[in-house]
Scaffold this active site. Structure first.
Site, PDB file in Angstrom:
ATOM      1  N   ASP A 148     -19.555  39.282 -55.409  1.00 58.56           N
ATOM      2  CA  ASP A 148     -20.224  40.544 -55.695  1.00 58.56           C
ATOM      3  C   ASP A 148     -19.065  41.499 -55.966  1.00 58.56           C
ATOM      4  O   ASP A 148     -18.356  41.900 -55.041  1.00 58.56           O
ATOM      5  CB  ASP A 148     -21.036  41.024 -54.487  1.00 58.56           C
ATOM      6  N   HIS A 149     -18.860  41.853 -57.224  1.00 60.12           N
ATOM      7  CA  HIS A 149     -17.600  42.545 -57.545  1.00 60.12           C
ATOM      8  C   HIS A 149     -17.503  43.901 -56.846  1.00 60.12           C
ATOM      9  O   HIS A 149     -16.406  44.433 -56.672  1.00 60.12           O
ATOM     10  CB  HIS A 149     -17.401  42.668 -59.061  1.00 60.12           C
TER      11      HIS A 149
ATOM     12  N   HIS B 239     -25.296  44.728 -55.075  1.00 58.95           N
ATOM     13  CA  HIS B 239     -24.352  45.819 -54.813  1.00 58.95           C
ATOM     14  C   HIS B 239     -24.886  46.827 -53.789  1.00 58.95           C
ATOM     15  O   HIS B 239     -24.192  47.189 -52.837  1.00 58.95           O
ATOM     16  CB  HIS B 239     -24.005  46.566 -56.099  1.00 58.95           C
TER      17      HIS B 239
HETATM   18  C1  BG6 Z   1     -23.056  44.570 -62.767  1.00 56.15           C
HETATM   19  C2  BG6 Z   1     -24.393  44.779 -63.419  1.00 56.15           C
HETATM   20  O1  BG6 Z   1     -23.180  43.700 -61.666  1.00 56.15           O
HETATM   21  O2  BG6 Z   1     -22.551  45.818 -62.307  1.00 56.15           O
HETATM   22  C3  BG6 Z   1     -24.284  45.776 -64.556  1.00 56.15           C
HETATM   23  O3  BG6 Z   1     -24.868  43.535 -63.912  1.00 56.15           O
HETATM   24  C4  BG6 Z   1     -23.642  47.049 -64.081  1.00 56.15           C
HETATM   25  O4  BG6 Z   1     -25.563  46.043 -65.120  1.00 56.15           O
HETATM   26  C5  BG6 Z   1     -22.351  46.759 -63.348  1.00 56.15           C
HETATM   27  O5  BG6 Z   1     -23.406  47.863 -65.198  1.00 56.15           O
HETATM   28  C6  BG6 Z   1     -21.789  48.007 -62.709  1.00 56.15           C
HETATM   29  O6  BG6 Z   1     -20.540  47.727 -62.184  1.00 56.15           O
HETATM   30  P1  BG6 Z   1     -19.391  48.827 -62.177  1.00 56.15           P
HETATM   31  O7  BG6 Z   1     -18.249  48.174 -61.496  1.00 56.15           O
HETATM   32  O8  BG6 Z   1     -19.145  49.165 -63.611  1.00 56.15           O
HETATM   33  O9  BG6 Z   1     -19.976  49.978 -61.425  1.00 56.15           O
END
Ligand code: BG6
Length: 521
Positions: free
Chosen positions: A185-186, A248
């Site tokens: 989960d980044h 997230h």
């Molecule tokens: C991803 C989603 O996991 O996270 C995207 O699939 C979203 O839809 C993105 O735009 C948002 O990540 P960050 O790091 O740009 O806030």
């Protein structure tokens, strides 16, 4: 580039390595990692993909991606060549045993050349329908057998609902041990997300007030200014609840609400997080409309630019019912949080990008100040800002200078970049480094993924059964549908405007007269 003989040799295999994720995120992160950290004296990046692309063409494409997305910007040819010579291309079908036999042969060849066993990391940067198949082929080829050295990295989405997530977890478990599986989960790799634990548990100040006695409500906002961009095809089958909340936002909820961990052991932290998910009060299907709100963006304006509606985006059907905004009111039923609302919201095409957690404290039990002194009163508040500003704000009351006794809120701000004067690593850099170092703290365990789906299933089921009648219901460039206000049924609760952490930003971000109730006994 620093080379460290003590690090174990490493073969980093990327399935789908010719695709967008590798180009945009993985290779730039690996490159930045190699630039800032020591790299093993022996390492190789093996890109596996179906497309007919020679090794040189692949390296060229990856170089372009690194130039565009790496933290350090454009990379000099010499520096790139240092890394590029470690990149191999293996063209093959993901569903053919021959591909895995060849991969095995290549790993063994590298190990023979290096005179040592190597870690083998298998990263699935492929479409999700392959998440179950690739591990099965790897297992069949004997590539998952070494529990210490073989690891599998799985991108989201982990399933489409609870049943499919459970089925995928079972499939993964039949090929790899849970200790070998790293579910990404980044968000968990973001510096400020990790800082939540430091803030809460490395300071004695906050933990004593981090509970229902002092906290009135918590808001978790992940607002995106962008729309679905080029991902309409994927997104329309997912929607905001699956795409953002299941992973997230619920991860952020866990970090804010969890009990203190006993140690920094990966499973200890993950146990504490999953306890939060288990404590979330189930939403009854007949009450979904009271606890959840959905929205879809229509046309609108932002920054002087006219923006199209979601239904006009590429790959999106003109009558799409998919939500691009979701908001929930959740309760965590335990001693610490009983009856404290947690308001979660996320949406695309909102006024501006802002991810933050707001801890709104209750008012003091008794106001000894004269009424006219407290006209501008706002209860204390802590905001943990994740992006684009990274830092923390603490709002409290202060006396206005002058003869009269007048109080007004002021903000203390901690801004990561101003305080540390050093750029934060990208989330993928942190996470890839952790995979290489076998640290699973920031990765989701199977039970956690399933617990998150369990919370959302009633909402997903009801939303599927009862299509929305008012889509699109918010204009691009706004803070979402009006109906989201209806979730904040408690007196004085508000969706806050995002904070700004740079010096000189305005403190008056809540409407004046916003008052919380007295502390609970
Ligand atoms: C991803 C989603 O996991 O996270 C995207 O699939 C979203 O839809 C993105 O735009 C948002 O990540 P960050 O790091 O740009 O806030």
């Amino acid at each position: 580039m620093k080379v460290d003989d003590r690090l174990e040799p490493n073969v980093f295999v990327i399935f789908g390595g010719a695709g967008d994720l590798t180009w945009r995120k993985l290779m730039p992160a690996l490159f930045d990692l190699y630039r800032s950290q020591s790299i093993p004296a022996h390492f190789s990046i093996v890109v596996v993909d179906r497309v007919d692309l020679g090794e040189e063409a692949l390296r060229k494409r990856l170089h372009e991606g690194v130039n565009e997305f790496s933290r350090g910007g454009t990379v000099a040819a010499k520096e790139w060549n240092d890394v590029a010579k470690h990149i191999r291309y293996l063209q093959g079908d993901f569903k053919s045993h021959a591909t895995y036999t060849e991969l095995n042969r290549l790993c063994e060849e590298l190990e023979t050349e290096w005179g040592s066993k190597a870690q083998r990391i298998f990263y699935m940067a492929t479409p999700p329908f392959l998440f179950g198949e690739i591990p099965t082929f790897l297992n069949y080829a004997g590539l998952s057998a070494d529990r210490e050295r073989s690891r599998l990295v799985v991108e989201k989405p982990i399933g489409y609902d609870l049943a499919s997530a459970m089925a995928l977890n079972r499939t993964l478990a039949s090929s790899f041990d849970e200790t070998q599986i790293f579910r990404i989960d980044h968000y968990l790799g973001k510096e400020t997300v990790q800082n939540i634990l430091a803030f809460r548990f490395a300071n004695p100040l906050f933990e004593p007030i981090w509970n229902r006695r002092y906290v009135d409500y918590v808001t978790i906002t992940v607002a995106e200014e962008v729309g679905v961009e080029h991902r309409g095809g994927y997104y329309d089958g997912a929607g905001a609840l699956r795409d953002m909340v299941q992973n997230h936002l619920l991860q952020l909820l866990c970090l804010v609400a969890m009990e203190p961990m006993v140690s920094f052991d990966a499973d200890e932290i993950r146990n504490k997080k999953v306890d939060v998910l288990h404590a979330v009060r189930p939403i009854a299907p007949e009450a979904v409309h009271e606890f959840a709100v959905r929205g879809q963006y229509g046309k609108g304006w932002n920054g002087g630019k006219e923006l199209c509606g979601y239904r006009e985006e590429d790959g999106v059907p003109p009558d799409s019912q998919t939500e691009t905004y979701a908001a929930l009111r959740l309760f965590v039923d335990n001693w610490r949080w009983q009856d404290v609302p947690f308001y979660l919201r996320t949406g695309k095409r909102m006024t501006r990008q802002a991810s933050e957690i707001g801890i709104q404290f209750r008012a003091v039990p008794h106001r000894s100040f004269p009424a006219e002194a407290t006209l501008d009163w706002q209860p204390s508040r802590i905001v943990m800002s994740i992006q684009p500003d990274e830092g923390i704000m603490l709002r409290f009351q202060a006396k206005l200078p002058g003869a009269k006794l007048l109080l007004r809120p002021v903000d203390m701000r901690f801004n990561y970049s101003e305080s540390f004067k050093t750029p934060s690593p990208e989330a993928y850099e942190t996470l890839l480094w952790d995979v290489v170092n076998n640290d699973a703290t920031l990765f989701m365990r199977a039970d956690q993924v399933e617990a998150a789906w369990r919370i959302l299933m009633p909402v997903l089921d009801v939303w599927k059964a009862i299509p929305p009648s008012d889509f699109p219901n918010y204009a691009s460039g706004t803070w979402g549908p009006d109906a989201a206000q209806g979730l904040l049924t408690h007196p004085g609760h508000r969706w806050p405007l995002p904070v700004e952490l740079h010096s000189g930003a305005d403190s008056r971000l809540m409407p004046p007269g916003d008052r919380a109730e007295s502390p609970r006994p």
